[in-house]
Design an enzyme around this catalytic site. Structure first.
Site, PDB file in Angstrom:
ATOM      1  N   ASN A 191       0.840  -1.204   0.000  1.00 37.72           N
ATOM      2  CA  ASN A 191       0.000   0.000   0.000  1.00 37.72           C
ATOM      3  C   ASN A 191       0.868   1.244   0.000  1.00 37.72           C
ATOM      4  O   ASN A 191       0.527   2.252  -0.612  1.00 37.72           O
ATOM      5  CB  ASN A 191      -0.897  -0.010   1.232  1.00 37.72           C
ATOM      6  CG  ASN A 191      -1.797  -1.225   1.240  1.00 37.72           C
ATOM      7  OD1 ASN A 191      -2.666  -1.347   0.385  1.00 37.72           O
ATOM      8  ND2 ASN A 191      -1.567  -2.138   2.155  1.00 37.72           N
ATOM      9  N   HIS A 221      10.674   1.052   5.332  1.00 36.84           N
ATOM     10  CA  HIS A 221      10.519   1.573   3.968  1.00 36.84           C
ATOM     11  C   HIS A 221      11.484   2.733   3.752  1.00 36.84           C
ATOM     12  O   HIS A 221      11.505   3.684   4.549  1.00 36.84           O
ATOM     13  CB  HIS A 221       9.098   2.093   3.749  1.00 36.84           C
ATOM     14  CG  HIS A 221       8.022   1.117   4.139  1.00 36.84           C
ATOM     15  ND1 HIS A 221       7.776  -0.042   3.446  1.00 36.84           N
ATOM     16  CD2 HIS A 221       7.141   1.122   5.159  1.00 36.84           C
ATOM     17  CE1 HIS A 221       6.774  -0.693   4.013  1.00 36.84           C
ATOM     18  NE2 HIS A 221       6.378  -0.002   5.058  1.00 36.84           N
TER      19      HIS A 221
HETATM   20  N1  LIG Z   1      -2.088   2.518   3.555  1.00 37.83           N
HETATM   21  C1  LIG Z   1      -1.200   1.964   4.369  1.00 37.83           C
HETATM   22  O1  LIG Z   1      -0.127   2.507   4.627  1.00 37.83           O
HETATM   23  C2  LIG Z   1      -1.507   0.652   4.987  1.00 37.83           C
HETATM   24  C3  LIG Z   1      -2.575  -0.071   4.551  1.00 37.83           C
HETATM   25  N2  LIG Z   1      -2.882  -1.295   5.089  1.00 37.83           N
HETATM   26  C4  LIG Z   1      -4.032  -1.995   4.514  1.00 37.83           C
HETATM   27  O2  LIG Z   1      -5.210  -1.614   5.194  1.00 37.83           O
HETATM   28  C5  LIG Z   1      -6.172  -2.668   5.152  1.00 37.83           C
HETATM   29  C6  LIG Z   1      -6.656  -2.953   6.582  1.00 37.83           C
HETATM   30  O3  LIG Z   1      -5.538  -3.304   7.376  1.00 37.83           O
HETATM   31  P1  LIG Z   1      -5.699  -3.870   8.877  1.00 37.83           P
HETATM   32  O4  LIG Z   1      -6.634  -3.027   9.643  1.00 37.83           O
HETATM   33  O5  LIG Z   1      -4.344  -4.091   9.393  1.00 37.83           O
HETATM   34  O6  LIG Z   1      -6.352  -5.272   8.570  1.00 37.83           O
HETATM   35  P2  LIG Z   1      -7.040  -6.266   9.621  1.00 37.83           P
HETATM   36  O7  LIG Z   1      -6.992  -7.613   9.005  1.00 37.83           O
HETATM   37  O8  LIG Z   1      -6.476  -6.073  10.988  1.00 37.83           O
HETATM   38  O9  LIG Z   1      -8.530  -5.729   9.655  1.00 37.83           O
HETATM   39  C7  LIG Z   1      -9.401  -5.835   8.575  1.00 37.83           C
HETATM   40  C8  LIG Z   1     -10.800  -5.909   9.136  1.00 37.83           C
HETATM   41  O10 LIG Z   1     -11.731  -5.979   8.062  1.00 37.83           O
HETATM   42  C9  LIG Z   1     -12.734  -6.912   8.442  1.00 37.83           C
HETATM   43  N3  LIG Z   1     -13.415  -7.452   7.282  1.00 37.83           N
HETATM   44  C10 LIG Z   1     -13.011  -8.439   6.465  1.00 37.83           C
HETATM   45  N4  LIG Z   1     -13.950  -8.696   5.527  1.00 37.83           N
HETATM   46  C11 LIG Z   1     -14.968  -7.860   5.785  1.00 37.83           C
HETATM   47  C12 LIG Z   1     -16.241  -7.672   5.218  1.00 37.83           C
HETATM   48  N5  LIG Z   1     -16.631  -8.394   4.169  1.00 37.83           N
HETATM   49  N6  LIG Z   1     -17.056  -6.728   5.743  1.00 37.83           N
HETATM   50  C13 LIG Z   1     -16.649  -5.975   6.787  1.00 37.83           C
HETATM   51  N7  LIG Z   1     -15.449  -6.131   7.389  1.00 37.83           N
HETATM   52  C14 LIG Z   1     -14.626  -7.057   6.889  1.00 37.83           C
HETATM   53  C15 LIG Z   1     -11.994  -7.991   9.219  1.00 37.83           C
HETATM   54  O11 LIG Z   1     -12.858  -8.715  10.037  1.00 37.83           O
HETATM   55  C16 LIG Z   1     -11.000  -7.151  10.019  1.00 37.83           C
HETATM   56  O12 LIG Z   1     -11.533  -6.770  11.256  1.00 37.83           O
HETATM   57  C17 LIG Z   1      -5.461  -3.857   4.514  1.00 37.83           C
HETATM   58  O13 LIG Z   1      -5.799  -3.954   3.155  1.00 37.83           O
HETATM   59  C18 LIG Z   1      -3.986  -3.508   4.652  1.00 37.83           C
HETATM   60  O14 LIG Z   1      -3.191  -4.091   3.623  1.00 37.83           O
HETATM   61  C19 LIG Z   1      -2.161  -1.795   6.132  1.00 37.83           C
HETATM   62  C20 LIG Z   1      -1.084  -1.088   6.607  1.00 37.83           C
HETATM   63  C21 LIG Z   1      -0.634   0.150   6.052  1.00 37.83           C
HETATM   64  O1  LIG Z   2       4.638  -0.858   6.770  1.00 36.78           O
HETATM   65  C1  LIG Z   2       3.462  -1.169   7.017  1.00 36.78           C
HETATM   66  O2  LIG Z   2       2.975  -1.023   8.146  1.00 36.78           O
HETATM   67  C2  LIG Z   2       2.505  -1.682   5.985  1.00 36.78           C
HETATM   68  C3  LIG Z   2       2.993  -1.820   4.610  1.00 36.78           C
HETATM   69  O3  LIG Z   2       4.113  -2.123   4.327  1.00 36.78           O
HETATM   70  C4  LIG Z   2       1.989  -1.592   3.538  1.00 36.78           C
HETATM   71  O4  LIG Z   2       0.793  -1.789   3.777  1.00 36.78           O
HETATM   72  O5  LIG Z   2       2.396  -1.209   2.431  1.00 36.78           O
END
Ligand SMILES: NC(=O)C1=CN([C@@H]2O[C@H](COP(=O)(O)OP(=O)(O)OC[C@H]3O[C@@H](n4cnc5c(N)ncnc54)[C@H](O)[C@@H]3O)[C@@H](O)[C@H]2O)C=CC1
Ligand SMILES: O=C([O-])CC(=O)C(=O)O
Length: 270
Positions: A191, A221
Site C-alpha cells: 500500500n 521503507h
Molecule cells: N495505507 C497503508 O499505509 C496501509 C494499509 N494497510 C491496509 O489496510 C487494510 C486494513 O488493514 P488492517 O486493519 O491491518 O487489517 P485487519 O486484518 O487487521 O482488519 C481488517 C478488518 O476488516 C474486516 N473485514 C473483512 N472482511 C470484511 C467484510 N466483508 N465486511 C466488513 N469487514 C470485513 C476484518 O474482520 C478485520 O476486522 C489492509 O488492506 C492492509 O493491507 C495496512 C497497513 C498500512
Molecule cells: O509498513 C506497514 O505497516 C505496511 C505496509 O508495508 C503496507 O501496507 O504497504
C-alpha cells in the site's frame, strides 16, 4: 467554526478499531456514525463501551451514513466500499491503496459524482515532499521495503514463483519491478508503494524493491527521489501493531491526522 463531518469505517481490525476508538474519544470536527465488520459479535463488543455508539451496517451501506467513508478492510472487499462511497459523492479515504492502482476508473467516476478520494500517507512518510517535487521535474522514485519474512507470507507473487519466504535465513530481494506489478503481486503489502506512486510519478515509473529480511523486526521503507528541485532519502521503521503485525502502528494515526486535516482551522503540510 468549521462544520462537523460524519465518518463511517469499513473494517474494524488493526486500523479500523483503533480509528473508531480515537474518533469516539472525541476529535473536533469529526463524528463517527457507522461501522461495518465481518464478525458482528466482535464488532458489537468493540463499540459496546463507546460514548456514542455508531450504527453497525453492511459495507455497501456505509456510504448512506456519513460524509467520509474510511476503507480499513482487506483489499478483497475494497471495491464494495469504494464504489458505494464514490457513487454517492462522498469523501473516500482508502487504506488498501494497492487496490486502487488497478481501479483507476474510480477517479473518473469520482469526477462525475463529485466524490473525493483522499489517500492518507499511511505507514509511509514524506508524501508532502514527493508531491511538491512532482510539481516540477522528477527523474526517478524508488522505494525499498524490508519486512520480516512472515509479513510477506502468502503473497501471490511468492506463491506463483515458488519462493519459500519463511525459509529465508539472510536478507533476500524477492521482488523488483514497478509499483503496478508490486501491487498485483503483493496486494496486502505494498500500500505504501501505491501511495508513493500516486503522490509522485505514477505506478509505471515508480520502482519497488521488496526484501524478505529475517534481520528486521519492523516493516522498513526507504524512499529515494531524484528531482530537479531536491534529492530526497527517507526511511521509516514501523512498529507492528498487536492486532495485525503486517500493519504498522502509525497507520491508524496517519489516517486520523488526515481526517483532522479535513476540518481543522490550522493544517500543516501540503
Ligand atoms: N495505507 C497503508 O499505509 C496501509 C494499509 N494497510 C491496509 O489496510 C487494510 C486494513 O488493514 P488492517 O486493519 O491491518 O487489517 P485487519 O486484518 O487487521 O482488519 C481488517 C478488518 O476488516 C474486516 N473485514 C473483512 N472482511 C470484511 C467484510 N466483508 N465486511 C466488513 N469487514 C470485513 C476484518 O474482520 C478485520 O476486522 C489492509 O488492506 C492492509 O493491507 C495496512 C497497513 C498500512
Ligand atoms: O509498513 C506497514 O505497516 C505496511 C505496509 O508495508 C503496507 O501496507 O504497504
Amino acid at each position: 467554526m468549521a462544520a462537523t463531518l460524519t465518518v463511517a469505517i469499513g473494517g474494524l481490525g488493526a486500523i479500523g478499531a483503533h480509528l473508531a476508538r480515537a474518533l469516539d474519544a472525541g476529535v473536533e470536527g469529526l463524528r463517527l456514525t457507522a461501522v461495518a465488520a465481518r464478525d458482528q459479535d466482535k464488532a458489537r463488543r468493540t463499540i459496546a463501551g463507546f460514548r456514542s455508539r455508531p450504527a453497525l451496517v453492511s459495507l455497501a451501506q456505509l456510504a448512506d451514513h456519513a460524509d467520509v467513508i474510511v476503507e480499513a478492510a482487506p483489499a478483497a472487499v475494497f471495491e464494495e466500499i469504494a464504489e458505494a462511497a464514490i457513487g454517492r459523492g462522498r469523501i473516500f479515504v482508502p487504506s488498501s491503496v494497492g487496490a486502487l492502482l488497478p481501479r483507476m476508473h474510480l477517479i473518473a467516476r469520482a469526477r462525475e459524482t463529485g466524490a473525493r478520494i483522499i489517500v492518507p500517507t499511511g505507514a509511509l512518510l514524506g508524501l508532502d515532499a514527493v508531491r511538491a517535487a512532482a510539481e516540477g521535474e522528477v527523474a526517478s522514485v524508488t522505494i525499498e521495503t524490508r519486512k520480516p519474512p512472515r509479513g510477506l507470507e502468502g503473497a501471490p507473487y511468492l506463491i506463483e514463483n515458488g519462493i519459500d519466504v519463511l525459509g529465508i535465513t539472510t536478507a533476500r530481494l524477492v521482488f523488483k519491478g514497478n509499483a503496478f506489478d508490486a501491487a498485483r503481486g503483493f496486494p496486502a503489502n505494498v500500500n505504501v508503494a501505491a501511495a508513493l506512486a500516486l503522490a509522485g510519478i505514477g505506478p509505471e515509473r515508480t520502482m519497488v524493491e521488496i526484501w524478505g529480511d529475517p534481520g528486521v523486526t519492523r516493516n522498513t521503507h526507504t524512499i529515494r527521489v531524484e528531482a530537479a528541485s531536491a534529492r530526497l532519502t527517507m526511511t521509516i521503521e514501523n512498529v507492528p501493531s498487536e492486532e495485525n503485525p503486517r500493519t504498522g502502528r502509525i497507520t491508524p494515526l496517519s489516517i486520523l491526522a488526515c481526517l483532522r486535516g479535513l476540518t481543522s482551522t490550522l493544517k500543516v503540510g501540503s
